[in-house]
Design an enzyme around this catalytic site. Sequence first.
Site: not given
Length: 818
Positions: A506, A511, A527, A624
Amino acid sequence: MDTKANPIEFMLSTLFLGLYLKGHTTLAADTITANQSLSGDQTIVSAGGNFELGFFKAGNSSNYYIGIWYYKQLVSVQTVVWVANREQPVSDRFSSVLRISNGNLLLFNESKSPVWSTNISYPTLGSVQAVLLDDGNLVLRARSSSSLPLWQSFDHPTHTWLPGSKLGFNTVTNQTQMLTSWKNSENPAPGIFSLQLDPNGSSSFLILLNYLNSSSQYWTSGPWDKKNQIFSSIPEMSHNTTYNFSYVTNENESYFNYSVHKPKTISRFVMQFSGQVWLLEWSPEPFKQWNLAWSKPNIYGFCGPFSRYNQTSSPFCTCLNNFEPKSQSEWNLKDYSGGCSRTTLNCGNGTQDQFKPMPSTPLSKSEQVQVESIEDCESFCLKKCDCTAYGYGYGNTIGCFIWSGDLLADDNGNTLYIRVPAESKNPARSKRSLVIALVSAIAGLLTITSGYFLWKKTLRMRRKRRTKYGEAKINVGEENDTELPVFGFKSILAATDDFSEANKLGEGGFGPVYKGILPVYQAVAIKMLSKKSGQGHQEFMNELKLIAKLQHTNLVRLLGCCIEEGERMLIYEYMPNRSLDRFLFDPSEKRKLDWRRRFRIIEGIGQGLLYIHKYSRLKIIHRDLKASNVLLDETMNPKISDFGMAKIFDTNQTEANTNRVVGTYGYMSPEYARYGCFSEKSDVFSFGVLLLEIISGRKNAAFYRYEHSLTLAGWAWKLWKEDRGMEVIDASVRETCQPHEALRCIHVGFLCVQEAPADRPTMSSVIHMLQADQGTTLPPFKKPAFSTHRNSSAGGSSSQTSTIFSVNPLTISILEGR
Ligand SMILES: *[C@@H]1O[C@H](CO)[C@@H](O)[C@H](O)[C@H]1NC(C)=O
Ligand SMILES: *[C@@H]1O[C@H](CO)[C@@H](O)[C@H](O)[C@H]1NC(C)=O
Ligand SMILES: *[C@@H]1O[C@H](CO)[C@@H](O)[C@H](O)[C@H]1NC(C)=O
Ligand SMILES: *[C@@H]1O[C@H](CO)[C@@H](O)[C@H](O)[C@H]1NC(C)=O
Ligand SMILES: *[C@@H]1O[C@H](CO)[C@@H](O)[C@H](O)[C@H]1NC(C)=O
Ligand SMILES: *[C@@H]1O[C@H](CO)[C@@H](O)[C@H](O)[C@H]1NC(C)=O
Ligand SMILES: *[C@@H]1O[C@H](CO)[C@@H](O)[C@H](O)[C@H]1NC(C)=O
Ligand SMILES: *[C@@H]1O[C@H](CO)[C@@H](O)[C@H](O)[C@H]1NC(C)=O
Ligand SMILES: *[C@@H]1O[C@H](CO)[C@@H](O)[C@H](O)[C@H]1NC(C)=O
Ligand SMILES: *[C@@H]1O[C@H](CO)[C@@H](O)[C@H](O)[C@H]1NC(C)=O
Ligand SMILES: *[C@@H]1O[C@H](CO)[C@@H](O)[C@H](O)[C@H]1NC(C)=O
Ligand SMILES: *[C@@H]1O[C@H](CO)[C@@H](O)[C@H](O)[C@H]1NC(C)=O
């Protein structure tokens, strides 16, 4: 919307003004009499020199319109506030004429046909004249009397609301004063948005979206609170001595008008073609520009069918894959309302169409179909050639919904499956659209559980194999005990099969994320930080340092990193069950989360937060926390991920401020969203929202479809107040849950989303309350914070505040220019 000033035009117009007045009449320059006509460059100017009327053209268009704008001495940028012939432009202004004819003011085009008229049904024959007043009102009245106007432009506003004029309706004359947006910056014809007073007499302003012959409500100001003299949902307009709104309602009419108290302030409300109402204030010398003092609604812009809104891209609207703008020329004029159309259509043609999931909530009408499953829903839509999309489980209803024809959708809430041509036609583009669909769901990273033991094991193995795998160590802390394996770019290339599409899991906020197989760790999630991404070196090192030090069963584990050839990558445990939101908000998956599991997930997230707030060596604020940042291992144990936004606090520090507000709309606490002030308590707020999502199985973002609608917390609170707390609980677990446990969770959730940080509990008391015995009394709560909207009032200051709102589940930044 404002037209550019054309100095030559201005010069000519003032020049002609003089000649024209001498040649024709003895009347003042603010009036058109029965014997006068206005044409070409001629204009009239109001007596005090505030407003000017004449022909203008907008932008590069070759069309001319009769309009009223501020006189240049007042506002040096030509700013049109009223347009006569909105839908009937003329192309040659020198042979077009505005004049009084049979008691009406008429505009004749180059072939002498009337294209616009004041259209008074029973005109007063005889001496009628048109006067431009200093408030910007063009008035048609009998010359002999100075009594009531026969017609006035204030009764027929276009897109601008000026001080002193009314916005409302009159039931005796059947007249409505409403603002209607332009079509685009070069075309004043009525666009799709209008602002009007609710005809039902609720004293609310409504923005209506007029699309395909039907109109729907897009936004409401909420009713006028007579006592406090404010609109309930726009409190930032209150306690303000600059603008004085007054609401008049009687048996014949209802309207608002307003006045400006600050001397010399020039301001206006405008219905923008993007769908927002703007309040603009003129900044005179040396700035000479309009400042945006206020705007609503925060849902910014509107993209038309099959098009997506993205505030960071230019243009704001982009067509979905396999779609293209219906009209490229309108698109170039920033008019996206026409939307996009399919490039290919395959229905009934051998090649099968496919469906791509998109996070969106359609605004157009749907049809409900009685089928059993999401698969049946899809095949039903596939068979129906005009079915353009389907959704399963919409709003509060579970079931199959299909849409046909053009589809207007906003960008949040539910998952919509949009019909696109089969993949083989254009593999690259289709894959991208799949990725977009995945974005919101897996902003995070994925892992396996046995991380901790693997970690220990591999630390040992790594020492032996270092040279073989090209690893090195990076020391990430002040203390020398935390070492993080650094992998060579080559081994990452090998692990991901050269970053093959097949291995792409995904796309996160920064990124792509790939699955890889590393010899020592087996499956990992990699990642990749794109070079153009917002996550700079600092954020990268931040995440690196933070996570390397964190060891807790409820935090995702960082296994290593790669910094080479300008590439930066983080390597995490791979989590086969991916993120919490994949389960929670998917009607077919949510059954896997029974009540026990949900409760354990809530506890686990709480423990993870408590650890970073209190028990790790550093005090960390995550900033977050959201459903897509909680990953689930094989046993559905939750792990908090994505520490890219996290901040380290000194042990004694309790709060901090930032100019760069990062986080996700709806999860951000009010003090953080508004003032950039964050603390443990802002994480507690996010936790509260997440808790309510887990209990209710509803996305907080889905509540933002219309700005006036409640937040998830608001909705839950309303039910609670009505003693219907059980209805907050997701229907799929309502019957099987322990009611006292579930209700206690909701109670804790309310405590976490209190408006004032001080009213919110710490994570340790949250855990304590969650685990308390039945019958333990929890602290009472006040009304939770219903809204985390940021007030976008920049006032008349010269600083530009750019406030970006997002309701989509991606992480966003609110940047404040200084
Ligand atoms: C306007 O024109 C009419 C005839 O065309 C004339 O009788 C009248 O005096 C004129 N009025 C003015 C104010 O010039
Ligand atoms: C208007 O014309 C100018 C100069 O020809 C050009 O640069 C600009 O892009 C045009 N604007 C639009 C919206 O086409
Ligand atoms: C003037 O308006 C009439 C009626 O709208 C229209 O038929 C005619 O084409 C227009 N003339 C020009 C030159 O645009
Ligand atoms: C004038 O009014 C009539 C009927 O009231 C309407 O049909 C016509 O379109 C109007 N004309 C203009 C230019 O507004
Ligand atoms: C106003 O509208 C209503 C219904 O639309 C109609 O019955 C009434 O006659 C109208 N009144 C006037 C003065 O046009
Ligand atoms: C106004 O009233 C009508 C009829 O009672 C109703 O259909 C409509 O939904 C109402 N509109 C609003 C905005 O409440
Ligand atoms: C909208 O109304 C116009 C005129 O009444 C009609 O010609 C047009 O077909 C309608 N469009 C739709 C999509 O219903
Ligand atoms: C606001 O306007 C109303 C009506 O015009 C007036 O009665 C009131 O005094 C004004 N308020 C202020 C604070 O000026
Ligand atoms: C309403 O209209 C009627 C008839 O035009 C008039 O007699 C009455 O005074 C008006 N009422 C108000 C409050 O203006
Ligand atoms: C929005 O646009 C930016 C810049 O073009 C792009 O990087 C980003 O991926 C877009 N976001 C979405 C959700 O499409
Ligand atoms: C079917 O596909 C062919 C070739 O792709 C195309 O020429 C034809 O127009 C299509 N027919 C329909 C009904 O879409
Ligand atoms: C009122 O609003 C204006 C513009 O929105 C702002 O400049 C001013 O500071 C506000 N005044 C008060 C008292 O809030």
